[in-house]
Design a protein around this motif. Sequence first.
Motif, mmCIF file in Angstrom:
data_model
loop_
_atom_site.group_PDB
_atom_site.id
_atom_site.type_symbol
_atom_site.label_atom_id
_atom_site.label_comp_id
_atom_site.label_asym_id
_atom_site.label_seq_id
_atom_site.Cartn_x
_atom_site.Cartn_y
_atom_site.Cartn_z
ATOM 1 N N PRO A 90 0.818 -1.220 0.000
ATOM 2 C CA PRO A 90 0.000 0.000 0.000
ATOM 3 C C PRO A 90 0.846 1.262 0.000
ATOM 4 N N ALA A 91 0.502 2.200 -0.869
ATOM 5 C CA ALA A 91 1.192 3.485 -0.932
ATOM 6 C C ALA A 91 0.345 4.508 -0.184
ATOM 7 N N LEU A 92 0.730 4.784 1.051
ATOM 8 C CA LEU A 92 -0.028 5.718 1.876
ATOM 9 C C LEU A 92 0.661 7.067 1.910
ATOM 10 N N PHE A 93 -0.150 8.130 2.005
ATOM 11 C CA PHE A 93 0.388 9.474 2.115
ATOM 12 C C PHE A 93 0.989 9.680 3.501
ATOM 13 N N GLN A 94 2.006 10.519 3.566
ATOM 14 C CA GLN A 94 2.627 10.827 4.858
ATOM 15 C C GLN A 94 1.798 11.876 5.592
ATOM 16 N N ARG A 95 0.657 11.422 6.030
ATOM 17 C CA ARG A 95 -0.248 12.251 6.814
ATOM 18 C C ARG A 95 -1.010 11.328 7.751
ATOM 19 N N SER A 96 -2.028 11.816 8.405
ATOM 20 C CA SER A 96 -2.725 10.979 9.382
ATOM 21 C C SER A 96 -3.533 9.884 8.692
ATOM 22 N N VAL A 97 -3.885 8.878 9.481
ATOM 23 C CA VAL A 97 -4.707 7.777 8.982
ATOM 24 C C VAL A 97 -6.025 8.296 8.433
ATOM 25 N N LEU A 126 -9.859 0.259 13.273
ATOM 26 C CA LEU A 126 -8.703 1.123 13.528
ATOM 27 C C LEU A 126 -9.113 2.538 13.935
ATOM 28 N N SER A 127 -10.265 2.678 14.558
ATOM 29 C CA SER A 127 -10.713 3.996 14.996
ATOM 30 C C SER A 127 -9.713 4.650 15.935
ATOM 31 N N HIS A 128 -9.050 3.841 16.738
ATOM 32 C CA HIS A 128 -8.116 4.375 17.729
ATOM 33 C C HIS A 128 -6.852 4.949 17.100
ATOM 34 N N LEU A 129 -6.669 4.716 15.801
ATOM 35 C CA LEU A 129 -5.474 5.233 15.122
ATOM 36 C C LEU A 129 -5.808 6.367 14.150
ATOM 37 N N ALA A 130 -6.982 6.949 14.276
ATOM 38 C CA ALA A 130 -7.421 7.974 13.315
ATOM 39 C C ALA A 130 -6.429 9.115 13.190
ATOM 40 N N LYS A 131 -5.839 9.547 14.297
ATOM 41 C CA LYS A 131 -4.932 10.698 14.281
ATOM 42 C C LYS A 131 -3.470 10.295 14.093
ATOM 43 N N ALA A 132 -3.196 9.001 14.057
ATOM 44 C CA ALA A 132 -1.815 8.535 13.958
ATOM 45 C C ALA A 132 -1.242 8.801 12.571
ATOM 46 N N LYS A 133 0.056 9.009 12.510
ATOM 47 C CA LYS A 133 0.744 9.138 11.237
ATOM 48 C C LYS A 133 0.908 7.758 10.613
ATOM 49 N N THR A 134 0.791 7.690 9.305
ATOM 50 C CA THR A 134 0.893 6.390 8.644
ATOM 51 C C THR A 134 2.281 5.777 8.803
ATOM 52 N N SER A 135 3.297 6.607 9.032
ATOM 53 C CA SER A 135 4.658 6.098 9.217
ATOM 54 C C SER A 135 4.800 5.262 10.481
ATOM 55 N N THR A 136 3.834 5.356 11.391
ATOM 56 C CA THR A 136 3.904 4.603 12.653
ATOM 57 C C THR A 136 3.142 3.282 12.585
ATOM 58 N N LEU A 137 2.503 2.975 11.460
ATOM 59 C CA LEU A 137 1.651 1.790 11.366
ATOM 60 C C LEU A 137 2.473 0.526 11.126
ATOM 61 N N GLU A 141 -1.649 -3.051 9.843
ATOM 62 C CA GLU A 141 -2.462 -1.835 9.980
ATOM 63 C C GLU A 141 -2.479 -1.046 8.678
ATOM 64 N N ALA A 142 -1.317 -0.949 8.029
ATOM 65 C CA ALA A 142 -1.232 -0.219 6.758
ATOM 66 C C ALA A 142 -2.114 -0.874 5.695
ATOM 67 N N GLN A 143 -2.119 -2.198 5.667
ATOM 68 C CA GLN A 143 -2.950 -2.877 4.668
ATOM 69 C C GLN A 143 -4.430 -2.658 4.952
ATOM 70 N N ARG A 144 -4.813 -2.623 6.220
ATOM 71 C CA ARG A 144 -6.218 -2.365 6.563
ATOM 72 C C ARG A 144 -6.613 -0.935 6.214
ATOM 73 N N ILE A 145 -5.689 0.007 6.335
ATOM 74 C CA ILE A 145 -5.975 1.381 5.913
ATOM 75 C C ILE A 145 -6.130 1.447 4.396
ATOM 76 N N ALA A 146 -5.302 0.714 3.679
ATOM 77 C CA ALA A 146 -5.443 0.668 2.225
ATOM 78 C C ALA A 146 -6.802 0.096 1.836
ATOM 79 N N LEU A 147 -7.250 -0.929 2.551
ATOM 80 C CA LEU A 147 -8.582 -1.484 2.300
ATOM 81 C C LEU A 147 -9.666 -0.475 2.638
ATOM 82 N N ALA A 148 -9.495 0.234 3.749
ATOM 83 C CA ALA A 148 -10.480 1.250 4.133
ATOM 84 C C ALA A 148 -10.582 2.328 3.064
ATOM 85 N N ARG A 149 -9.447 2.737 2.537
ATOM 86 C CA ARG A 149 -9.418 3.783 1.520
ATOM 87 C C ARG A 149 -10.129 3.325 0.243
#
Length: 243
Positions: A90-97, A126-137, A141-149
């Motif tokens: 997953p290619a995530l932006f360097q910003r919050s989840v 992953l509601s608890h990681l809403a404000k987290a930076k993607t670099s910390t995943l 977790e990163a794959q689940r964010i990619a699925l969410a997106r």
Amino acid sequence: MNDAVYSLDDIVMRYGDREVCRVSHLDVPPGSITVVMGPNGAGKSTLLRMMGFLDSPTVGDIHFRGELCTNGSEPSLAMRRRVTMVFQSPALFQRSVEKNVAYGLEVRGEENVQARVTEMLETVGLSHLAKAKTSTLSGGEAQRIALARALIFEPEVLLLDEPTSNLDPESVSVVEDLISRIVKERGTTVVLVTQNVFQARRLADRVALMIDGTLIEVGTPDDVFTHPQDARTDAFVRGVMVY
């Protein structure tokens, strides 16, 4: 009448003189998980890219919901938006989840973005990681964010290219459970590419096996894993090297 989401007939993809994918026929039923499996270089990702309208076959017909999408008939923007693809890494932006999940909706100018993002993060757990930076995943977790997106658009079809290949067993289980739940609750049609026979056994409603760029067998898991029609299928599922 064929109610398949996809119908592929006599598909061939060539890069120059090299043939990388050949599919005589493949139907993808709605609201199902079709697993395309095979070794590296079998043509699986090429097939998925054609189904995602990213590449067009050199020859052959792809119908989406009965509408021809090849041979000069380009899929419309509306049709493309019914299909979403998630890649292996997953290619995530360097910003919050939450900003990553919201991005596509904001680009389209859609409404109720924050509410939809909140709901989707709850869906993937992953509601608890809403404000987290993607670099910390973690990788899972990163794959689940990619699925969410991808899922936030409520696509009719979700195409997944090796979605768990780099994940630990616990993360694999979480992602697989999420995929199964999305199909059951939303009726999403999933096409998933994997090399993992065990994953195919766990998830698939239908299995399509590719060897050396050619789709050689399609059927139910029982058909393919217990009563294969092709000797190469039997060899592959038993772990015998056939490539």
